[in-house]
Design an enzyme around this catalytic site. Structure first.
Site, PDB file in Angstrom:
ATOM      1  N   LEU A 246       0.725  -1.311  -0.016  1.00  0.00           N
ATOM      2  CA  LEU A 246      -0.011   0.050   0.061  1.00  0.00           C
ATOM      3  C   LEU A 246       0.923   1.420  -0.144  1.00  0.00           C
ATOM      4  O   LEU A 246       0.538   2.015   0.714  1.00  0.00           O
ATOM      5  CB  LEU A 246      -0.984  -0.007   1.331  1.00  0.00           C
ATOM      6  CG  LEU A 246      -2.025  -1.199   1.046  1.00  0.00           C
ATOM      7  CD1 LEU A 246      -2.840  -1.289   2.484  1.00  0.00           C
ATOM      8  CD2 LEU A 246      -2.937  -0.877   0.025  1.00  0.00           C
TER       9      LEU A 246
ATOM     10  N   MET B 296       1.712   4.087  -4.975  1.00  0.00           N
ATOM     11  CA  MET B 296       0.937   3.491  -6.106  1.00  0.00           C
ATOM     12  C   MET B 296      -0.397   2.372  -5.935  1.00  0.00           C
ATOM     13  O   MET B 296      -1.187   2.707  -6.427  1.00  0.00           O
ATOM     14  CB  MET B 296       1.889   2.929  -7.281  1.00  0.00           C
ATOM     15  CG  MET B 296       2.860   3.778  -7.983  1.00  0.00           C
ATOM     16  SD  MET B 296       2.022   4.978  -8.887  1.00  0.00           S
ATOM     17  CE  MET B 296       1.660   4.112 -10.332  1.00  0.00           C
TER      18      MET B 296
ATOM     19  N   ALA C  43      10.675  -3.908  -7.705  1.00  0.00           N
ATOM     20  CA  ALA C  43      10.943  -5.078  -8.698  1.00  0.00           C
ATOM     21  C   ALA C  43      12.122  -5.796  -8.104  1.00  0.00           C
ATOM     22  O   ALA C  43      12.910  -5.408  -7.295  1.00  0.00           O
ATOM     23  CB  ALA C  43      11.553  -4.536 -10.148  1.00  0.00           C
TER      24      ALA C  43
ATOM     25  N   GLY D 161       2.342   7.672 -12.289  1.00  0.00           N
ATOM     26  CA  GLY D 161       2.572   8.372 -11.296  1.00  0.00           C
ATOM     27  C   GLY D 161       1.494   8.390 -10.314  1.00  0.00           C
ATOM     28  O   GLY D 161       0.411   7.647 -10.410  1.00  0.00           O
TER      29      GLY D 161
ATOM     30  N   LYS E 274       5.866  -1.274 -21.268  1.00  0.00           N
ATOM     31  CA  LYS E 274       6.169  -0.470 -20.171  1.00  0.00           C
ATOM     32  C   LYS E 274       7.715  -0.351 -19.980  1.00  0.00           C
ATOM     33  O   LYS E 274       8.105   1.153 -19.973  1.00  0.00           O
ATOM     34  CB  LYS E 274       5.640  -1.042 -18.807  1.00  0.00           C
ATOM     35  CG  LYS E 274       5.905   0.105 -17.419  1.00  0.00           C
ATOM     36  CD  LYS E 274       5.218   1.327 -17.737  1.00  0.00           C
ATOM     37  CE  LYS E 274       5.231   2.405 -16.632  1.00  0.00           C
ATOM     38  NZ  LYS E 274       6.456   2.483 -15.997  1.00  0.00           N
TER      39      LYS E 274
ATOM     40  N   ASN F 284       9.122   3.612 -20.771  1.00  0.00           N
ATOM     41  CA  ASN F 284      10.039   4.207 -19.851  1.00  0.00           C
ATOM     42  C   ASN F 284      11.259   4.802 -20.717  1.00  0.00           C
ATOM     43  O   ASN F 284      11.981   5.901 -20.480  1.00  0.00           O
ATOM     44  CB  ASN F 284      10.471   3.414 -18.763  1.00  0.00           C
ATOM     45  CG  ASN F 284       9.473   3.441 -17.701  1.00  0.00           C
ATOM     46  OD1 ASN F 284       7.996   3.743 -17.811  1.00  0.00           O
ATOM     47  ND2 ASN F 284       9.747   3.028 -16.293  1.00  0.00           N
TER      48      ASN F 284
ATOM     49  N   ARG G  86      22.046  10.725 -18.124  1.00  0.00           N
ATOM     50  CA  ARG G  86      21.833  10.531 -16.727  1.00  0.00           C
ATOM     51  C   ARG G  86      23.013  10.054 -15.836  1.00  0.00           C
ATOM     52  O   ARG G  86      23.764  10.385 -14.872  1.00  0.00           O
ATOM     53  CB  ARG G  86      20.874   9.569 -16.473  1.00  0.00           C
ATOM     54  CG  ARG G  86      19.295  10.198 -16.796  1.00  0.00           C
ATOM     55  CD  ARG G  86      18.379   9.287 -15.927  1.00  0.00           C
ATOM     56  NE  ARG G  86      17.045   9.908 -16.557  1.00  0.00           N
ATOM     57  CZ  ARG G  86      15.847   9.549 -16.028  1.00  0.00           C
ATOM     58  NH1 ARG G  86      15.813   8.787 -14.988  1.00  0.00           N
ATOM     59  NH2 ARG G  86      14.697   9.892 -16.534  1.00  0.00           N
TER      60      ARG G  86
ATOM     61  N   ARG H 112      36.831  -5.511 -41.794  1.00  0.00           N
ATOM     62  CA  ARG H 112      36.620  -6.761 -41.180  1.00  0.00           C
ATOM     63  C   ARG H 112      37.362  -7.973 -41.857  1.00  0.00           C
ATOM     64  O   ARG H 112      37.911  -9.022 -41.376  1.00  0.00           O
ATOM     65  CB  ARG H 112      35.020  -7.075 -40.919  1.00  0.00           C
ATOM     66  CG  ARG H 112      34.473  -6.035 -39.988  1.00  0.00           C
ATOM     67  CD  ARG H 112      33.023  -6.248 -39.973  1.00  0.00           C
ATOM     68  NE  ARG H 112      32.835  -7.520 -39.337  1.00  0.00           N
ATOM     69  CZ  ARG H 112      31.879  -8.327 -39.884  1.00  0.00           C
ATOM     70  NH1 ARG H 112      31.624  -8.287 -41.071  1.00  0.00           N
ATOM     71  NH2 ARG H 112      31.552  -9.549 -39.279  1.00  0.00           N
TER      72      ARG H 112
ATOM     73  N   HIS I 290      36.241 -11.981 -42.733  1.00  0.00           N
ATOM     74  CA  HIS I 290      34.808 -12.152 -42.285  1.00  0.00           C
ATOM     75  C   HIS I 290      34.050 -12.051 -43.405  1.00  0.00           C
ATOM     76  O   HIS I 290      32.783 -12.306 -43.330  1.00  0.00           O
ATOM     77  CB  HIS I 290      34.627 -11.144 -41.277  1.00  0.00           C
ATOM     78  CG  HIS I 290      35.237 -11.029 -39.843  1.00  0.00           C
ATOM     79  ND1 HIS I 290      35.120 -12.070 -39.025  1.00  0.00           N
ATOM     80  CD2 HIS I 290      36.045 -10.274 -39.277  1.00  0.00           C
ATOM     81  CE1 HIS I 290      35.744 -11.855 -37.875  1.00  0.00           C
ATOM     82  NE2 HIS I 290      36.382 -10.872 -37.993  1.00  0.00           N
TER      83      HIS I 290
HETATM   84  C1  6PG Z   1       5.570   5.823 -15.055  1.00  0.00           C
HETATM   85  C2  6PG Z   1       6.916   6.163 -14.531  1.00  0.00           C
HETATM   86  C3  6PG Z   1       7.288   5.400 -13.121  1.00  0.00           C
HETATM   87  C4  6PG Z   1       8.616   5.853 -12.738  1.00  0.00           C
HETATM   88  C5  6PG Z   1       9.539   5.789 -13.684  1.00  0.00           C
HETATM   89  C6  6PG Z   1      10.757   6.447 -12.926  1.00  0.00           C
HETATM   90  O1  6PG Z   1       5.286   5.694 -16.142  1.00  0.00           O
HETATM   91  O2  6PG Z   1       4.555   6.282 -14.291  1.00  0.00           O
HETATM   92  O3  6PG Z   1       7.744   5.788 -15.544  1.00  0.00           O
HETATM   93  O4  6PG Z   1       7.251   3.975 -13.630  1.00  0.00           O
HETATM   94  O5  6PG Z   1       8.255   6.942 -12.254  1.00  0.00           O
HETATM   95  O6  6PG Z   1      10.131   4.325 -13.628  1.00  0.00           O
HETATM   96  O7  6PG Z   1      11.886   6.040 -13.414  1.00  0.00           O
HETATM   97  P1  6PG Z   1      13.459   6.388 -13.087  1.00  0.00           P
HETATM   98  O8  6PG Z   1      13.453   6.445 -11.422  1.00  0.00           O
HETATM   99  O9  6PG Z   1      14.536   5.386 -13.521  1.00  0.00           O
HETATM  100  O10 6PG Z   1      13.509   7.591 -13.782  1.00  0.00           O
END
Ligand code: 6PG
Length: 472
Positions: free
Chosen positions: A13, A16, A79, A133, A185, A189, A290, A448, A454
């Site tokens: 809980l 999300m 995860a 989110g 998904k 992302n 990043r 190559r 190759h």
């Molecule tokens: C979503 C977001 C969610 C999460 C990200 C953040 O679709 O609601 O993608 O799943 O906020 O995974 O990912 P990072 O922490 O890797 O930026």
């Protein structure tokens, strides 16, 4: 004997889990949530809308006993190992025919393993991507279920009820076999990383390059969000520039350290794209940027060594703002194209049978990468569901051609003035390479064959050839 009165159970809980379950209760379903943390179970019950049927428990057995059959149980836990742990603790409490759903960001290979493990015990396991989110979970997320087609009809009414709606259509659909839900998904992302990085590169070019203040940045992004760049990420970017910092009175954006975190889904997208041989360089670069951002101390030392400073962009402000708009539009379009081309390949390569027309429809509302562009893609994929790459579509071609000049001007300005605009530059390179009939890779084939025998193919006859190259 407990009354089996609840329609749906949730394990975890946190933000999300709680919000998804409250959303479900608001749609008339009787819901029960489990969490070991008593504060979370009581906060959950307290947040319920009056008149809804909501219960929080701290004992898993209490939850499973009160669920109607087949049990529908979702987990929203971190995860990795926690998902396996939850499965193990559930196993003695469920029975064949029950449905366990992982709504977190699990790696799709883990999901595949779990599907097989539980199928052998007669339990249905589904990997379901959920995006949007906290706010999305409460009021309408985008939901990406995949896998077990026998189980899906049992959860479909709930998922459709709680999902975001786009022009009245629920932003949820069955998106393919096996671990397709989590795969879609993951790629969502990856695209999210790319768009976020390009927004930050645009911010940098406009702020340090063209000298726009936070208020001007707010106005520019807000304006863009009213036009063809309309999207959730542009909308929140506009809002970010006006947020004050309570501690100093400055704008909060100016007080945030330039080190980006990541939980791994972007990296997984790149890793898997490399595995199946699909080029997604904008997403790769977003992951890399990043990682570079995280090297703050090294960057600080290198900055002192090279004394490299960005220089002001000399183009007049209004023209440059329009060029950055076009570059961003071009780059975002390319990011979607790369992610969707990856799904197209994975669909056959990993035997997931991912329906791209449904994927883009599900992404039109509720999720982090929702944008008006997706509605355009929806029309295109409806016409041609097997399209390998959006770049091959005529409508997309004109959208890119209309913004290409701005993209090139911004790329030149970035390079000239030392802006690290990796994703924007990569979008352009990808476009130039993908739309080139001729690439210089004939030389790579020669090299190559030179050092490794190759072999190479010829342009004038079929077959493989090898030459004894002379080292003159
Ligand atoms: C979503 C977001 C969610 C999460 C990200 C953040 O679709 O609601 O993608 O799943 O906020 O995974 O990912 P990072 O922490 O890797 O930026």
């Amino acid at each position: 004997m407990a009354v089996k009165q609840f329609d749906f159970g949730m394990i975890g809980l946190g933000v999300m889990g709680r919000n998804l379950l409250l959303n479900m209760a608001d749609h008339g379903f009787k819901v029960i949530g489990f969490d070991l943390d008593e504060q979370k179970t009581s906060a959950f019950e307290q947040a319920a809308t009056p008149g809804t049927t909501v219960k929080g428990v701290g004992n898993l057995k209490n939850m499973t006993e009160e669920l109607s059959l087949p049990r529908r149980i979702m987990m929203l836990v971190p995860a990795g190992k926690p998902v396996d742990d939850v499965i193990e603790s559930l196993l003695p409490l469920v029975e064949p025919g029950d449905i366990i759903i992982d709504g977190g960001n699990s790696h799709y290979t883990d999901t595949l393993r779990r599907v097989q493990y539980l199928a052998a015990k007669g339990i249905h396991f589904m990997g379901v991507g959920v995006s949007g989110g906290e706010q999305g979970a409460r009021t309408g997320p985008s939901i990406m279920p995949g896998g077990d087609e026998v189980a899906y009809p049992h959860v479909q009414p709930m998922l459709e009820a709680i999902s975001a709606k786009f022009k009245g259509e629920p932003c949820v659909a069955h998106l393919g076999k096996g671990a397709a839900g989590h795969y879609v998904k993951m790629v969502h992302n990856g695209i999210e990383y790319a768009i976020m990085q390009m927004l930050s590169e645009s911010y940098d070019l406009l702020h340090r390059g063209a000298g726009l203040s936070n208020d001007e940045l707010h106005q520019v992004f807000d304006q863009w969000n009213k036009g063809d760049l309309q999207s959730f990420l542009v909308e929140i970017t506009a809002a970010i520039f006006t947020q004050p910092d309570e501690k100093t009175g400055n704008r909060l954006i100016d007080m945030i350290l330039d080190k980006a975190g990541a939980k791994g889904t972007g990296k997984w997208t790149s890793q898997d794209a490399l595995d199946i041989g699909v080029p997604i360089p904008v997403i790769d670069m977003a992951v890399t940027m990043r990682n570079i951002s995280a090297l703050k101390a090294e960057r600080t030392n290198a900055a002192a060594l090279y004394a490299n400073k960005v220089s002001p962009v000399t183009t007049d402000k209004a023209t440059f703002v329009q060029q950055v708009h076009d570059a961003l539009y071009f780059g975002i379009l390319i990011s979607y194209a790369q992610g969707l081309s990856m799904l197209h390949r994975a669909s056959t390569e990993l035997d997931m049978q991912i329906p791209l027309p449904k994927v883009v429809r599900v992404w039109r509302g509720g999720c982090i990468i929702r944008s008006t562009m997706l509605d355009v893609f929806s029309g295109i994929y409806d016409q041609n569901p097997q399209l390998e790459n959006l770049l091959l579509d005529k409508q997309i071609a004109s959208m890119l051609q209309n913004t290409e000049a701005g993209m090139r001007a911004v790329a030149a300005a970035a390079v000239q003035n030392r802006f690290a605009a990796g994703c924007l530059l990569n979008a352009l390179t990808y476009f130039d390479a993908y739309s080139s009939q001729q690439l210089p890779t004939n030389l790579i084939q020669a090299q190559r064959d030179f050092f490794g025998a190759h072999t190479y193919q010829r342009i004038d006859e079929p077959g493989s050839f090898h030459t004894e190259w002379k080292n003159s």
